[in-house]
Design an enzyme around this catalytic site. Structure first.
Site, short mmCIF file in Angstrom:
data_model
loop_
_atom_site.label_atom_id
_atom_site.label_comp_id
_atom_site.label_asym_id
_atom_site.label_seq_id
_atom_site.Cartn_x
_atom_site.Cartn_y
_atom_site.Cartn_z
N CYS A 187 0.78 -1.21 0.00
CA CYS A 187 0.00 0.00 0.00
C CYS A 187 0.82 1.27 0.00
CB CYS A 187 -0.84 0.03 1.27
SG CYS A 187 -0.86 -1.52 2.13
N ARG A 197 -0.91 3.85 -5.75
CA ARG A 197 -0.38 2.80 -4.90
C ARG A 197 -1.47 1.84 -4.44
NH1 ARG A 197 4.64 2.79 -2.78
NH2 ARG A 197 5.97 4.33 -3.76
N PHE A 205 -3.53 -1.90 -1.63
CA PHE A 205 -3.51 -2.66 -2.88
C PHE A 205 -3.48 -4.11 -2.46
CE2 PHE A 205 -1.74 -2.77 -7.40
CZ PHE A 205 -2.14 -4.06 -7.60
N ASN A 259 2.51 -0.61 5.48
CA ASN A 259 2.75 -0.89 4.06
C ASN A 259 3.79 -1.97 4.03
OD1 ASN A 259 3.57 -1.03 1.44
ND2 ASN A 259 4.36 1.05 1.33
N GLY A 260 3.40 -3.16 3.59
CA GLY A 260 4.36 -4.24 3.54
C GLY A 260 3.70 -5.57 3.83
N GLU A 278 17.14 -13.62 -19.59
CA GLU A 278 17.74 -12.44 -18.99
C GLU A 278 19.10 -12.21 -19.63
OE1 GLU A 278 19.11 -11.27 -14.73
OE2 GLU A 278 18.88 -13.42 -14.74
N GLN A 324 12.04 -17.65 -11.01
CA GLN A 324 12.47 -18.63 -11.99
C GLN A 324 12.08 -19.99 -11.45
OE1 GLN A 324 16.44 -17.79 -13.13
NE2 GLN A 324 16.92 -19.90 -13.56
N LYS A 351 14.78 -22.12 -9.74
CA LYS A 351 15.34 -21.66 -8.47
C LYS A 351 14.67 -20.37 -8.04
CE LYS A 351 19.08 -19.56 -10.95
NZ LYS A 351 20.42 -19.07 -11.00
N GLN A 367 24.54 -15.88 -10.89
CA GLN A 367 25.88 -15.35 -11.01
C GLN A 367 26.49 -15.90 -12.28
OE1 GLN A 367 27.97 -15.65 -7.37
NE2 GLN A 367 29.62 -14.34 -8.04
#
Lengths: 1071, 488, 408
Positions: free
Chosen positions: A16, A46, A229, A249-250, A911, A959, A962, A968
């Protein structure tokens, strides 16, 4: 909302915009309220709306009680209010249905009388429904206020607030006695200081819907606002924020564990601020069926009313990263460490605004994963919001602009008329008690203890082999898991996902942990990088009685502290022989009768739980569950089952907080095993068999290394610890304490009754093994070594999970299928392809996938194949997987692209960008351009031109192979070409962060979708999610964030990608 | 795994062999062992594939990547344990297996495959040297008695496995020495008979009883078998395919086995009780292009033949894989054996029409004709016709017929036991059960599946032993090459 | 709705469709068709069939052809059609989400598998309103009213003829993602090359919303008087962005926050000048942009692989974590930087002469664009202030640069 299909309301997430406007000197004005609402409106983007754009996900405002206004309005209704502080105002959502409505009103009055408060009356809150969407209106409650007066003898407003708190809980309790969930009545606020106006509204609607808020007599020194949200697609007014103490928010990732621990401790709750009778009313403190933020609010409220200050409570629940921060002031460290022995952090991304009506403040999680900006003006105003500029302010009046920093707190004391900084607030709190001294005196450090009186006998090579057989070790486990861990100190890595059957479908006797699939963060919270951001991570472990969280007592830190939860065998012996007079450990044998009779395992578990009760009653601080003492008559209870059963049994009896639960486990060797044990309640683990196996391998010369046994053991423990951090961080959890008991797993293949009894709270949706079946699998291994063998084996079973082995686990990709598929494609031979697909599809003999267990139900008559849409049309719906140029070769990558362009399907860059050369057509008309351009967390080669060149832009949230991990590309793989495409330097390694650093929550994803749509409005925006329990709910949220396409990718290939797709289909496909 | 980049660094190498001239002087094995370094780098070539096609290609299910890795690390005992968990006699397969595993090796897609067979041989030779190969003395005896008829590779494998399960095993062999085809079919220069003796000794020490010169159905009545709790028939496929053309009866036209067996007895100092066949100073014609034919070539050269010619009816196979034989299948490629190296003319697409004799009825030549083969789309031969005008006579004084075997001998044992035969004349048994139609009687190896490889024979013996054990005891703990699980 | 994950046959795809997928991804099977033999050694760069490797020798061994993969997809589609005919479906669309056409097999003997309860998976959600089960509507991305349309209009001459254009705009925090759509227009016309520097010169006043200057490409030069939120210059692709406080503001820039978190995330080229402080994760995963800023929060230059960052003030904790390339210079006025820097991958070095040249040039440009007082002070006292700079130099990057020098 009820569970339906695969949907479970517990899967809901939200995030939010949040903020407040406050006057430092506490000056009340209507302008303050208006400004707060303006700020709220400017955070519209938001929030989100569902299928109908006029129904928001929820928004609201908390202000101080506007006394003059209420007094005048009440007079009109014939209600005579008392002086400010002498009456409480409740803001209540009631059902519209008259009988229920009346029922609720009666209960409110009765409860007030019962708590000796004079009930003053009800006031209907005037609302304006214009412009409110049909979805919101369909669920709209009647919103009323009620007023009660302060009973005699209540000394001050704090005490009155406490009484109102009890009253609110009593009302809920009374409603609960007559009504089942969801309760018809919701009390948004009940206070003598503050009031909350909120609902299932958009940010613009809050001010227009509540007529009160437009009245200039409605004045306040602050306005705290929140716009929500949610992934939720069902109307709910009560889930809107702010809550009574906080606006959040979280996401609290560790909620299940937090609640388990909370419930585990409620029996020992007692406080001088509440009578026993009141305490009884307050229980269970946190009600079922609420959002994570609402649960957190409930706990904040309890701790606040029990005498701690609001900042103190916030630091206790959402501490900054202290473990391993060597720069931290020792007093502050001690403060955090002391509180860590009482309570685990409520972990996850969080921007929290909080207020008790007199002070207002904000704090941020240890990772700083939510934005919070503030400005202070020369006319004593403070503006805090998720975004800068949300409230336009004259720039010339601003004297300070800042952002809230990770783990920092910021408090506006409106009574004292000043702002208190992080240093001031914490400086004062950490000196409240001599926390450091308490720790010095009471904390037990294992490394400081004397050597144990008895040491466990050394296991011979033969016994090790025997134990390995009965705990289910394979050669592959020794070779590909234990060996690299011991030799390198790291977990091994592999490639290509898995294509083995689910544990439930496998013929091989399984490790019970194989039925547990780890959750991982996607969209609604970010994974953490446990290597690069190690400083926020902690494995600190406390073994002992957790105490009563409502009071501060030095005795509560009398426990064993460990840097990490993995005990070597000699450390375990030390722990076993501790005796400080008030601190002692009890070892319980974790086995069951190996007679193969129905009910034996259950009897074994019950016996174990009974003994655990006795141990707690006898005052032991530590229980050690040991499976060493197995023999031909007794088989080990799988450790995860033993631990979880005892853990939940003790939670039910309210005793879990009183002991540490240590496991001496022969069947723990992979990191996943340890993670399961910890998540289901183990406090610490001694993997004696894994360690003995490594030692034996070394003694037998099977390890190609010069390392000493001591070094190997350290390496192994280090590898486990690093692996654990990786697992926590995948879920966005930073500390072991928060992971402990968090049960962040989906159970695949265990019967619901078993799960409800022994793994209560874990998600299990397809049923599966009953206890006797679990016993059967355990015994299949047990008897390998304990039966009278005629043909004793000299080798462990091969395994074959990571590599195809003839005698091992089955793989769908095997010599036959790979060969047939290649042969069919190379020779363009459909008949050979049919042989291939027959091998994959026919799962009568051996089952690999859930879909293999399905059959088509023929509800229609067959038609001629000529009537079916042509191959050329169907092929347009195909895409190849996202594989980067870098992970696969240019040759392989461009071949896929050419093929997909030929058939009208889509290939994916993966990617890592795309060489511009590939935008030119080849002489024969072929094109190597990938239609789908991926945007992953590394953002390599993602430029305006790259985005412009796409037909589809795919945001890779996770993904399949994983999820939640970064990647890396080592320097030696970055050649000139790859460096050019990735816009980097040849020879320099490239690290992809685990999270997208611009997506920490769902509203951030909406922002990235908006960015990408701006970067190429002709491209579809595709969000790639990985299948897991609840992915449908997330997908619904992603659809609300305006994704054009949602890709549900299979998780590990092993778990079915498909089931979850079902979920909420209408909701987001119709949108 | 051993060395991830090994296959990029090392090429396939074969161990050194004695020079042709010197090895032709005797009947000893002439392939040397690898040095330790060589062996290590050969093992390092194994890529430890995610799908080890070799492991799938091996009829025994040898866990090849695992033992390669152990060899690379010098863990000899591990290597031996892994290898012997699927193969009772690596010393045989390590010498004479056509190595379908190597055909399936992933490295073989575009490079030379890993030298799996050599590595296998080294593991077992080192194991013998280091004393890992020990008699399997079982203390838990079941009291069940089992007869195994035939001591070829399948009979021996069945006997070894059944002994391991605690049963008392008696092996019947009609010849004077144990080993069947291993002993009297394969020349010593490919498989030295001491290798067999060494193994038989260990088996005998493990408690297995061997009865030689005991032909059940002939000098031992078949009824004697009823005294056993179970019987395993492992008599092999012994009836050779004949070439019924004019002149077949001429002196000098023999089945390959007659010729080879004599030579093996000669080397092993066993009495040869029939007329001796020699190739010395003769023009030898070997008919049949397979391994037995090749053995005839090598043996003839050692006899001192004037010339050696080998015929094959089929066209010359390609040197590399074609679309018809894609990796990882076992390809029918042109194979030059060590015996061919020693000197031999080879002809393909050639048919023998008639054997020509002199007045005494001695062979003097063969009338042959070239063939022209039709092929299908993938290049596989389908039908042939004779090439006009190519008919010619070639001189030869000795012909060996090496055209394969048809089925087991029916007279005697099989008839007396009354087991049902299948359409091809082999003993009928259900595919996975190895059980014949007669009570308590099982069958394994070529006798059941028809002529095949030694490696298949061992596999049959092992799997059959499991079925016998299960039949007798209700369950079995003997290893299988496939996954088996025991749940209560 | 798309689904992927170990789908191998037409039957798999039909089941996926009946459960709600409209499109499908096929990854492994396509690779296998192209020659992958599931080595499971992708991470070792030793793929022996040239699929998952960058080794030039091994890449030569790749033998897959587009035809092989085309065949695979034809087979899959054909197989789907066979099943569709059997089930009586003419089109994919009518099949989407019709889980009632699936049932649990009746012949499951397996002692574990026969316990599975499929009711959740095969549950067909209520659909009282009769919505279509496949995608029929388009999302409203809320782009009809965005500021960028105005920018594009104002930039018409530049887009058509590369003539420099100028303009001023007022912004507020709800104006998000500024310049991104404009950049899209430039890329469409001019590709990666973009427009000449300083072709589009726009000034903004106020508080910019999130993603100011995201993916902005070459030729764009933006100036913002005021402040900005998170994600400034995200994916910056060649543009120049300059941000400074409102002229009327009395704040000391290097003590006050002016832009939010996660600036320059994944930027590949371009310049960013900030007269003020930035939040957490400044220049995270930057691989080519150059930035000047007067102070930053935690995790600065995290995962940076290239580009330059000149930081004229304090940094938060964990600076340079995972930083493998690029260079950062810190004006360490309080002497606290070393403690705050994560030195696992970087060296902290003194300035070399070429650093000085670069820094001085950047300071001058920073002053020119943002009127920075701190930059002016440093420049005016360069001799005494230059010693306060610390150069953050990733070791791996340093080695590569050195090797290049040796080769040159």
């Amino acid at each position: 909302m009820q569970q339906e299909g695969l949907y479970n309301p517990e899967f809901e997430h939200d995030a939010c915009g949040v903020g407040f406007v406050a006057h430092i000197k506490g000056q009340k004005s209507h302008a303050q309220v208006k400004d707060a609402l303006t700020m709220l409106e400017n955070m519209e983007h938001r929030g989100a709306c569902g299928c109908d754009p006029e129904s928001g996900d929820g928004a609201g405002i908390m202000i101080q009680l506007p006394h003059e206004f209420l007094w005048e309005e009440c007079i009109k209704l014939g209600i005579q209010l008392e002086e400010p502080g002498y009456y409480g105002t409740g803001m209540v959502f009631l059902p519209k249905e008259s009988e229920l409505n009346q029922f609720c009103r009666t209960i409110i009055q009765e409860a007030a009388e019962e708590r000796k408060m004079t009930f003053l009356g009800f006031r209907s809150v005037p609302v304006n429904r214009q412009g409110i969407g049909p979805t919101a209106l369909g669920a709209e409650p009647e919103i009323i206020q009620f007023f009660v007066s302060r009973p005699d003898g209540v000394a001050n407003t704090e005490e009155f607030e406490r009484k109102l708190y009890v009253l609110r809980r009593l009302i809920i309790q009374k409603v609960k006695q007559k009504q089942s969930y969801p309760l018809p009545l919701y009390i948004a606020s009940l206070s003598c200081k503050t009031i909350i106006y909120k609902g299932q509204l958009t940010t613009y609607q809050v001010g227009s819907y509540f007529e009160d808020l437009r009245d200039t007599r409605v004045v306040s020194a602050f306005g705290l606002v929140h716009s929500r949200f949610s992934t939720n697609t069902f109307p709910s007014w009560s889930l809107a924020q702010p809550f009574r103490m906080i606006a959040h928010n979280g996401e609290i990732n560790t909620l299940t564990g937090n609640l388990n621990w909370f419930y585990a401790g409620v029996r020992s709750l007692s406080s001088p601020y509440f009578t026993a009778e009141e305490m009884e009313i307050l229980l269970p403190i946190v009600d079922k069926g609420q959002s994570d933020s609402a649960c957190l609010d409930n706990v904040v409220e309890l701790l606040l009313h029990s005498g701690r200050s609001l900042p103190h409570v916030m630091l206790m629940l959402v501490p900054e990263a202290w473990d391993g921060n060597t720069q931290m002031d020792p007093l502050k460290r001690a403060f955090y460490e002391y509180h860590a022995t009482l309570m685990e952090p409520w972990d996850g991304p969080a921007a929290l605004c909080f207020t008790d009506g007199k002070t207002i403040g904000a704090t941020l999680d240890r990772n700083g994963l939510r934005p919070l900006r503030y400005a202070i003006t020369s006319d004593d105003r403070v503006v805090v919001a998720s975004e800068a500029g949300a409230l336009p302010i004259d720039e010339s009046t601003i004297i300070k602009k800042g952002r809230q920093q990770p783990g920092k707190i910021f408090v506006v004391d409106m009574e004292a008329g000043l702002i208190r900084s992080d240093e001031e607030v914490k400086g004062e709190l950490v000196r409240q008690q001599p926390y450091g001294e308490w720790l010095d005196n009471y904390k037990i450090k294992l490394e400081e203890l004397a050597e144990p009186r008895v040491t466990f006998t050394y296991l011979s090579k033969e016994s090790v082999f025997k134990y390995q057989q009965s705990f289910g070790y394979s050669r592959e486990d020794l070779e590909t898991i234990l060996t690299p861990m011991a030799v390198t100190g790291y977990e091994p890595i592999g490639s290509m996902g898995t294509d083995v059957p689910l544990a439930l479908l496998s013929d091989q006797p399984q490790h019970l942990s194989s039925y547990f699939k780890q959750f991982f963060a996607q969209v609604t919270n970010p994974p953490i990088d446990p290597i690069r951001e190690r400083l926020v991570m902690s494995l600190a472990t406390f073994i002992g009685n957790a105490g009563n969280i409502l009071i501060e007592d030095k005795k509560f830190c009398h426990c064993v502290t460990l840097e990490h939860p993995i005990l070597t065998s000699s450390e375990l012996e030390k722990l076993r022989s501790i005796d400080t007079g008030v601190f002692q450990a009890k070892t319980l044998q974790s086995y069951f009768r190996a007679d193969g009779k129905p009910g034996s395992l259950e009897a074994g578990i019950e016996r174990l739980c009974r003994y655990a009760d006795d141990a707690v009653r006898d005052g032991f601080e530590v229980i050690i569950l040991s499976d060493r003492a197995i023999d031909s008559q007794h088989a080990a209870i799988p450790s995860i089952l033993a631990v979880s059963a005892v853990h939940h049994h003790l939670i039910k009896t309210g005793n879990r907080g009183a002991v540490g639960l240590v496991v001496e486990a022969g069947d723990a060797w992979e990191v996943h095993h340890f993670a399961c044990l910890l998540a289901f309640g183990a406090t610490a683990i001694n993997p004696y068999m894994a360690l003995a196996s490594i030692r034996t391998m070394r003694e037998e010369g099977q390890l190609d290394t010069e390392l000493t046994w001591d070094q190997l053991r350290k390496n192994y423990v280090k590898a486990v610890c690093n692996g654990l951090l990786k697992i926590f961080s995948k879920m966005g959890i930073s500390t072991l304490q928060s992971y402990h008991g968090a049960q962040i797993f989906e159970v695949l293949g265990i019967d619901k009754e078993v799960v409800d009894k022994y793994f209560c709270g874990a998600v299990s949706r397809i049923g599966g093994l009953q206890l006797d079946d679990i016993a059967k699998e355990a015994l299949a291994k047990h008897w390998r070594s304990f039966e009278n063998n005629r043909s004793p084996k000299s080798l462990l079973p091969e395994g074959g999970v990571y590599q195809w082995k003839r005698r091992g686990e089955g793989h769908l990709w095997n010599p036959q299928t790979v060969h047939l598929l290649q042969q069919a494609c190379r020779t363009d031979d459909f008949q050979t392809f049919k042989k291939y697909s027959a091998l994959i599809n026919n799962q009568k003999e051996r089952i690999f996938t859930l879909r293999g267990l399905l059959d088509f139900a023929k509800h229609r008559t067959a038609i001629s194949i000529d009537e079916v849409e042509p191959v050329s049309e169907i092929m347009k719906r195909f895409a190849t997987g996202a594989m980067s140029f870098g992970s696969i070769s240019h040759e392989a990558h461009s071949t896929l692209a050419i093929a997909m362009n030929r058939v009208g399907g889509k290939s994916n860059t993966g990617e890592g960008g795309e060489d511009e050369l590939r935008y030119q057509k080849l002489p024969n008309g072929d094109s190597m351009r990938s239609a789908i351009k991926q945007v992953a967390s590394g953002r390599f080669g993602v430029t305006s031109n790259y985005l412009t060149q796409a037909d589809e832009l795919q945001i890779k949230m996770a993904q399949g192979a994983k999820p939640g991990e970064g990647g890396q590309l080592p320097g030696h793989k970055v050649d000139e070409w790859i460096a050019k495409v990735r816009h980097s330097t040849p020879g320099v390694g490239l690290i992809s962060p685990p999270p997208h650093h611009d997506i920490y929550s769902i509203e951030d994803l909406a922002q990235l979708i908006f960015d990408l749509k701006n970067a190429n409005r002709d491209a579809r925006i595709n969000v790639k999610l990985v299948s897991k329990a609840g992915v449908g709910t997330i997908a619904a949220g992603v659809a609300k964030a305006h994704a054009d396409v949602i890709l549900i990718a299979g998780y590990d290939g092993g778990t079915e990608p498909l089931p979850s797709v079902r979920l909420n289909m209408q909701v987001f496909l119709g949108n | 795994m051993g060395k991830p980049t090994g296959f990029l660094e090392f090429d396939r190498a074969a161990p050194q062999k004695d020079a042709v001239e010197s090895r032709k002087q005797n009947y000893q094995e002439f392939v040397h062992l690898f040095s330790e370094d060589q062996l290590n780098s050969q093992a390092a070539r194994c890529m430890d594939c995610g799908i080890p096609f070799c492991h799938s290609g091996c009829p025994l299910g040898n866990v090849i990547p695992e033992f390669n890795d152990a060899v690379y690390d010098g863990k000899w005992e591990d290597a031996y344990n892994i290898l012997s968990s699927t193969n009772n006699f690596p010393e045989f397969t390590g010498r004479i297996c056509p190595a379908p595993c190597e055909s399936a090796c992933v490295l073989g897609i575009n490079k030379s495959p890993v030298a799996i067979e050599e590595i296998e041989k080294h593991i077992i030779e080192i194991a013998y040297k280091k004393g890992y190969v020990k008699p399997n003395k079982i203390h838990l005896k079941t009291g069940k008695k089992i007869a195994v008829v035939g001591s070829g590779p399948s009979g021996l494998a069945a006997a070894a496995q059944l002994n391991k399960a605690g049963h008392d095993v008696v092996v019947y062999e009609r010849d004077d020495k144990v080993g069947g085809l291993l002993r009297y079919g394969i020349p010593d220069f490919k498989l030295d008979k001491s290798v067999i003796d060494r193994r038989i000794e260990i088996m005998a020490e493990s408690g297995i009883e061997f009865r030689t010169n005991a032909e059940v159905g002939n000098n031992v009545p078949a009824s004697e078998l009823s005294a056993y709790h179970a019987v395993v028939l492992a008599g092999g496929s012994t009836i050779p395919r004949n070439l019924n053309i004019p002149g077949r009866d001429l002196k000098g036209v023999h089945f390959a086995m007659e010729f080879l067996k004599q030579q093996n007895k000669r080397v092993g100092n066993s009495p040869i009780n029939v007329a001796e066949i020699t190739a010395t100073d003769k023009n030898v014609l070997v008919i049949g292009g397979g391994d037995t034919g090749s053995d005839c070539v090598g043996t003839s050269n050692r006899h001192g033949a004037k010339s050696v010619t080998q015929f094959e009816l089929m066209p010359q196979p390609p040197q590399t894989r074609t679309a018809a034989m894609p990796w990882p299948t076992y390809p029918m490629l042109l194979k030059t054996t060590t015996s061919h190296e020693e000197g031999c003319q080879r002809h393909w697409s050639i048919s023998t029409k008639e054997f020509l004799g002199d007045a005494e009825g001695n062979l003097r030549g063969a009338l042959v004709v070239d063939l022209e083969w039709e092929t299908d789309a993938l290049g596989r031969p389908t039908s042939f016709k004779e090439v006009e005008g190519s008919q010619r006579e070639i001189p030869c004084e000795l012909v060996t017929l090496a055209m394969g075997f048809l089925h087991p001998q029916h007279e005697g044992l099989l008839q007396q036991l009354g087991v049902t035969l299948d359409g091809r004349g082999n003993v009928q048994a259900t595919e996975n059960e190895y059980k014949t139609t007669a009570d308590k009687i099982f069958v394994a190896g070529d006798m059941r599946r028809g002529q095949s490889l030694v490696v298949w024979a061992i596999s049959e013996g092992r799997e059959c032993a499991r079925k016998v054990d299960e039949f007798l005891m209700g369950s079995t703990e003997l290893e299988s090459k496939e996954a088996v699980y025991n749940y209560a | 709705m798309q689904a992927d994950g170990q789908m191998k046959t037409g039957r798999d795809l039909v089941i996926a469709t009946l459960l709600g997928a409209e499109e499908w991804g096929v990854a492994t099977a396509a690779l296998v068709a192209g020659g992958c033999i599931m080595m499971r050694k992708c991470h070792l760069n030793t793929c022996p069939v040239g699929v998952a490797t960058q080794d030039p020798e091994l890449r030569k061994l790749f033998s897959g052809k587009p035809e092989d993969i085309v065949n695979l997809f034809q087979f899959l589609a054909e197989e789907m059609r066979e099943i569709m005919a059997e089930l009586g479906f003419r089109t994919i669309n009518e099949m989407v989400g019709r889980a009632q056409f699936l049932k649990k097999r009746e012949d499951i003997q397996h002692w574990k598998a026969n316990k599975i309860d499929f009711s959740g998976i095969l549950h067909v959600a209520r659909n009282a309103t009769g919505e279509t089960l496949y995608n029929t509507e388009e999302q409203d991305h809320g782009m009809s009213m965005i500021l960028d349309w105005g920018l594009v209009k104002q930039a018409k001459l530049a887009l058509d003829t590369k003539t420099p254009v100028f303009g001023t705009f007022l912004v507020k925090n709800t104006d998000r993602t500024i310049g991104t759509l404009l950049s899209n227009e430039i890329s469409k016309l001019y590709g990666a090359e973009g427009l000449p520097d300083n072709t589009i010169n726009f000034k903004f006043e106020g508080s910019a919303g999130q993603s100011f200057g995201a993916f902005n490409t070459k030729g764009i030069s933006f100036e913002l008087e005021g402040e900005a939120n998170d994600y400034v210059g995200k994916g910056l692709s060649g543009a120049q962005l300059a941000i400074y406080p409102a002229k009327v503001s009395t704040l000391v820039p290097h003590d006050n926050i002016i832009i939010g978190n996660v600036a320059l995330y994944g930027a590949t080229s371009g310049h960013l000048f900030i007269n003020g402080m930035a939040g957490e994760r400044f220049a995270v995963r930057n691989s080519g942009a150059t930035a000047v800023v007067e102070g930053i929060g935690d995790h600065g230059c995290e995962y940076m692989t290239g580009g330059k960052a000149l930081i004229l003030g304090s940094t938060g904790r964990n600076f340079a974590a995972g930083m493998s390339g690029g260079i950062a210079w810190i004006y360490d006025i309080n002497g606290t930087f070393r403690e705050n820097c994560n030195q696992e991958m970087v060296d902290l070095d003194p300035l070399e002469s070429e650093d000085e040249t670069t820094i001085i040039a950047l300071l001058k440009r920073h002053i020119l664009l943002t009127n920075s007082e701190r930059a002016s002070y440093i420049l005016n006292n360069w001799a005494t202030e230059k010693v306060r700079f610390i150069k953050v130099f990733p070791r791996e990057y340093k080695n590569v640069l050195r090797k290049k020098l040796v080769v040159a």
